[in-house]
Motif scaffolding. Structure first.
Motif: not given
Length: 425
Positions: A142-152, A154-155, A173-180, A323-330
């Motif tokens: 798959a391809v994800y065209v992320a117009a804003e993308g960035g760290a927001a 990636s997390v 490995d088959g997933l790629v991003f176009l990172d705005g 609990p114990g979730f070590d990531s800044e994302g959701a």
């Protein structure tokens, strides 16, 4: 010596030589020539891949032209009966190819739930938020065209992998991003007089071909970023944009997912009314309550099927909730039917003042909805009034019955109004 040309002449004679660069450092000329040759080979290989892709696209165009000249496209009834069943990406919800639009208000988790779909699909999971995925349990591309993308963004990719810690990251490995977020974009030549080659769909196709990928899913997040400058309220502009996205998906055999926003009323996609007609599938995201982090995805269209009556409900959770979730994302954690129903009815709870106001109005007996609305001074057509009546009925404060064409509302037996702090003080 001061130039590579002089060094090249000596190297051709089999003599060792050195050349100064702009910083005054000596470089061994034969090594420089080897590096130059390697770079030339790399450029030649890239040019060959691009030429090969161009030739394939031209051949496909020629084949379509030949088909136009030689093949009658009209089908008989017998031909139509040979048409295969609908091919699904998400069983009975999202087709294998075409156009799927998902729209919702801000903070409903549009990107999160779409990212969950894409990563679940690419990892070869058998379901997404409880719906069956038809990937045969195998990793997909798959391809994800992320117009804003960035760290927001990636997390959230990081969060998904850490939440699904039993999944080997190599399955994605088959997933790629176009990172705005890196300043990389893709624009359609719709609504604009010109699109630069570096931002074109054609360039993205070449880049996908270079990686030897054949995506079955392409996400465009967000829809408005596909064609800057178009008028969102113009059917001509917006239907043109979606028609082109659908054409890309149908022609290349992938499902195109566009992420969009709701309009002012929160029930329809923002902008032109004709957009829904171009979609093979469409779904709406709404919040369950205010600032609850919970949302519901409801289907508004599935081509070839009646509009599904079921829905997806989920809770957006991160390190504060898990609990114990070590990531800044959701991540989007599914809510079961009981939890979803409880969350929805709880979100409609009125203030204690409103509960007392309604109960006081009913002390002398039942009233019609219209009369009750007038008695408490709240428009019966507002969401606040409807939610209050629904919650109070569910919570056994009120009863509702039918008399003629009117719905009558009365106090439930043993209903006790919330205490008024002003009286107790």
């Amino acid at each position: 010596m001061d130039s590579l040309e002089e060094g090249r002449d000596l190297a051709a004679q089999g003599l060792p030589s050195y050349v100064k660069n702009e910083r005054g450092y000596l470089k061994f000329v034969p090594e420089l020539l080897c590096d130059e040759a390697a770079e030339q080979r790399k450029q030649a290989e890239t040019a060959a891949k691009i030429a090969e892709t161009q030739a394939r696209l031209l051949a496909e165009d020629q084949a379509r032209t030949d088909d136009f000249k030689e093949t009658n496209r009209l089908k008989s009834v017998a031909d139509m009966l040979k048409t295969p069943e609908i091919d699904w990406l998400v069983e009975d919800k999202i087709h294998r190819s075409g156009l799927f639009q998902i729209f919702g208000a801000s903070y409903t988790g549009k990107t999160l739930v779409v990212l969950d779909l894409v990563m679940s699909w690419c990892a070869g999971l058998d379901n997404w938020q409880g719906y069956r995925l038809n990937n045969g349990g195998e990793p997909q591309e798959a391809v994800y065209v992320a117009a804003e993308g960035g760290a927001a963004l990636s997390v959230h990719v990081d969060a998904w992998l850490k939440y699904h810690k039993d999944i080997d990251p190599s399955r994605l490995d088959g997933l790629v991003f176009l990172d705005g977020g890196d300043g990389d974009h893709m624009f359609l030549g719709v609504g604009k007089s010109d699109v630069e080659a570096k931002d074109s769909w054609t360039r993205l196709l070449y880049e996908v071909a270079e990686l030897d990928l054949n995506p079955s899913l392409v996400v465009f997040d967000t829809q408005i970023d596909l064609a800057p400058g178009v008028d969102e309220n113009s059917n001509t502009d917006m239907v043109g944009v979606l028609r082109e996205v659908k054409r890309l998906g149908d022609t290349a055999g992938f499902m195109a997912v566009v992420v969009h926003h709701t309009g002012h009323d929160g029930n329809k996609a923002r902008g032109a009314s004709g957009m829904m007609g171009k979609c093979d599938a469409q779904a709406k995201l709404t919040s369950i309550g205010e600032k609850s982090g919970k949302a519901k995805l409801e289907w508004t269209k599935v081509k070839g099927r009646a509009v599904p009556q079921d829905s997806i409900s989920y809770h957006i959770q991160g390190y504060r909730d898990i609990p114990g979730f070590d990531s800044e994302g959701a991540v989007c954690v599914p809510l079961d039917k009981t939890a979803a129903a409880y969350s929805e009815i709880s979100s409609k709870r009125p203030t204690d003042d409103t509960v007392r106001l309604i109960m006081n109005a009913l002390t002398n007996g039942e009233l019609s909805v219209r009369a009750l609305s007038e008695a408490v001074g709240i428009d019966r057509n507002t969401k606040a009034f409807k939610d209050a009546i629904e919650w109070m009925t569910y919570s056994n404060y009120l009863t509702q019955s039918k008399q003629g064409r009117s719905s009558m509302v009365g106090l439930a037996p043993f209903a006790v109004a919330p205490e008024d702090p002003a009286i107790n003080s």
